[in-house]
Design a protein around this motif. Structure first.
Motif, PDB file in Angstrom:
ATOM      1  N   GLY A 278       0.835  -1.193   0.000  1.00  0.00           N
ATOM      2  CA  GLY A 278       0.000   0.000   0.000  1.00  0.00           C
ATOM      3  C   GLY A 278       0.863   1.233   0.000  1.00  0.00           C
ATOM      4  O   GLY A 278       2.041   1.188   0.302  1.00  0.00           O
ATOM      5  N   ARG A 280       0.604   5.794   0.559  1.00  0.00           N
ATOM      6  CA  ARG A 280      -0.219   6.937   0.926  1.00  0.00           C
ATOM      7  C   ARG A 280       0.612   8.213   0.867  1.00  0.00           C
ATOM      8  O   ARG A 280       1.815   8.190   1.131  1.00  0.00           O
ATOM      9  CB  ARG A 280      -0.756   6.807   2.362  1.00  0.00           C
ATOM     10  N   ARG A 336      -2.696   1.424   8.463  1.00  0.00           N
ATOM     11  CA  ARG A 336      -2.091   2.553   7.767  1.00  0.00           C
ATOM     12  C   ARG A 336      -1.464   3.483   8.798  1.00  0.00           C
ATOM     13  O   ARG A 336      -1.671   3.339   9.997  1.00  0.00           O
ATOM     14  CB  ARG A 336      -3.122   3.301   6.923  1.00  0.00           C
ATOM     15  N   ASP A 353      -5.680  11.468  10.136  1.00  0.00           N
ATOM     16  CA  ASP A 353      -5.466  10.220   9.395  1.00  0.00           C
ATOM     17  C   ASP A 353      -5.698  10.518   7.935  1.00  0.00           C
ATOM     18  O   ASP A 353      -6.820  10.751   7.517  1.00  0.00           O
ATOM     19  CB  ASP A 353      -6.446   9.150   9.907  1.00  0.00           C
ATOM     20  N   ASP A 355      -6.480   9.444   4.789  1.00  0.00           N
ATOM     21  CA  ASP A 355      -6.993   8.202   4.213  1.00  0.00           C
ATOM     22  C   ASP A 355      -7.284   8.324   2.726  1.00  0.00           C
ATOM     23  O   ASP A 355      -7.995   7.503   2.160  1.00  0.00           O
ATOM     24  CB  ASP A 355      -8.254   7.755   4.963  1.00  0.00           C
ATOM     25  N   LYS A 357      -7.016   7.599  -0.821  1.00  0.00           N
ATOM     26  CA  LYS A 357      -6.440   6.523  -1.612  1.00  0.00           C
ATOM     27  C   LYS A 357      -5.918   7.094  -2.915  1.00  0.00           C
ATOM     28  O   LYS A 357      -6.477   8.008  -3.480  1.00  0.00           O
ATOM     29  CB  LYS A 357      -7.490   5.437  -1.871  1.00  0.00           C
TER      30      LYS A 357
END
Length: 358
Positions: A278, A280, A336, A353, A355, A357
């Protein structure tokens, strides 16, 4: 050869210096790295050169959150080495590792850095190393660089990593392909656009400077990264059984520059990273992290054994045309990373956070 490919969203955002996160050190201190000295019970941060120093140093006797003080009289690398353009040219992105020996008082320190080559190759940098018996030096440079792929643009942004899962030691660096680019943003958005791979080179655990085998590519730029990826920094989280690779993308002098991370869930491979799990964008200009920074990048991680906290230092634009050192905590949440700041009382503040994507 394992390559991690990333497709990250970016946008052009006007510059601003309105930030809710005060700098840890309000002076020009780009490309910071951080290390704790148990002998001195002091945290030290090392940074890119100025006109009067090859390497800058700051210290904090209490915690990685500061207060930090610039050590104005200290230059740990008075001579960057005969293979470089010489003192006070361009010595970038230092990273220090400690090499413990038989006793706690017999620690050796290795300083990795990128330095400008002499005038006939002054457009390029290579990665070198210097050693010292004390954390503040003076460091004695090795006679030749550790990584110098001139046909691909040279090498910059070194960082050291000791893999707790395998016991192996590594050096990461960026192949500086954009130094050969066709122009545009960071010289690499006008064809021919060059690759800027992040490489992982094993080194002997006992000295940190003897190369073992060939380097492995672990990441490269994609169109979504703009002209480059750079500033690698690696951490292994035993609880999550995941390697975390911090890196920056886009151009350091533009608002798109950001702190990013990628995860690899396969521990103990001997390569440190490989196999995308993953990725980010962690801290972006005016991003969802709530810090309201401009052009954050160049992150280096730290771990405080006394408190169990983990965080990063990084630079971002600040008043006076500087790139000041900032800091944030990092931790895993639901697979994450999230980042958080500290208020003056040392409590969590503005927990966020990211988040989004990508």
């Amino acid at each position: 050869m394992v390559t991690l490919l990333f497709l990250l969203l970016s946008s052009i955002i006007p510059f601003t210096f309105s930030t809710s996160l005060p700098p840890l050190l309000p002076v020009d201190f780009p490309d910071p790295s951080i290390i704790y000295s148990p002998q001195n019970r002091t945290w030290y941060a090392f940074s890119t050169s100025t006109r009067t120093k090859n390497i800058q140093v700051a210290s904090s006797p209490s915690s990685p959150w500061g207060p930090w003080t610039l050590l104005e009289s200290v230059d740990p690398l008075p001579d960057p080495g005969g293979w470089t353009a010489g003192p006070f040219s361009q010595t970038w992105a230092p990273s220090i590792v400690s090499i413990p020996h038989a006793t706690a008082n017999d620690t050796k320190y290795v300083l990795y850095y990128a330095a400008q080559l002499p005038s006939n190759s002054s457009a390029f940098h290579c990665v070198g190393a210097a050693t010292s018996s004390t954390i503040l030096g003076p460091y004695v440079p090795l006679p030749s660089p550790l990584a110098c792929p001139l046909s691909r643009g040279g090498a910059i942004d070194p960082s050291g990593f000791l893999d707790p899962a395998t016991g192996k030691r590594y050096l990461l660096y960026k192949v500086d392909g954009n130094s050969l680019g066709g122009g545009g943003s960071c010289r690499n958005t006008v064809p021919p656009v060059r690759n800027t791979p992040i490489m992982l080179q094993e080194v002997r655990r006992e000295d940190g400077t003897t190369l073992v085998g060939e380097p492995v590519q672990v990441l490269d730029r994609d169109e979504g990264d703009g002209p480059l990826v750079e500033a690698p920094d690696l951490w292994y989280d035993a609880e999550a059984q995941s390697y975390v690779l911090f890196f920056s993308n886009h151009c350091w002098s533009e608002a798109g520059y950001s702190v990013n991370y990628a995860l690899n869930g396969t521990a103990g491979t001997g390569q440190g990273v490989g196999g995308k799990k993953g990725e980010r964008a962690l801290i972006r200009t005016m991003g969802r992290d709530g810090f309201n920074l401009t052009a954050p990048g160049g992150a280096a991680n730290w771990y405080d054994e006394e408190t169990g906290e983990r965080g990063i230092v990084f630079h971002a634009d600040c008043e006076g045309g500087f790139r000041c050192m900032f800091g944030a905590g990092v931790r895993f949440k639901d697979g994450r990373l999230e980042v958080f700041s500290k208020n003056g009382m040392g409590d969590d503040d503005d927990v966020v956070d990211d988040d989004a994507k990508v």
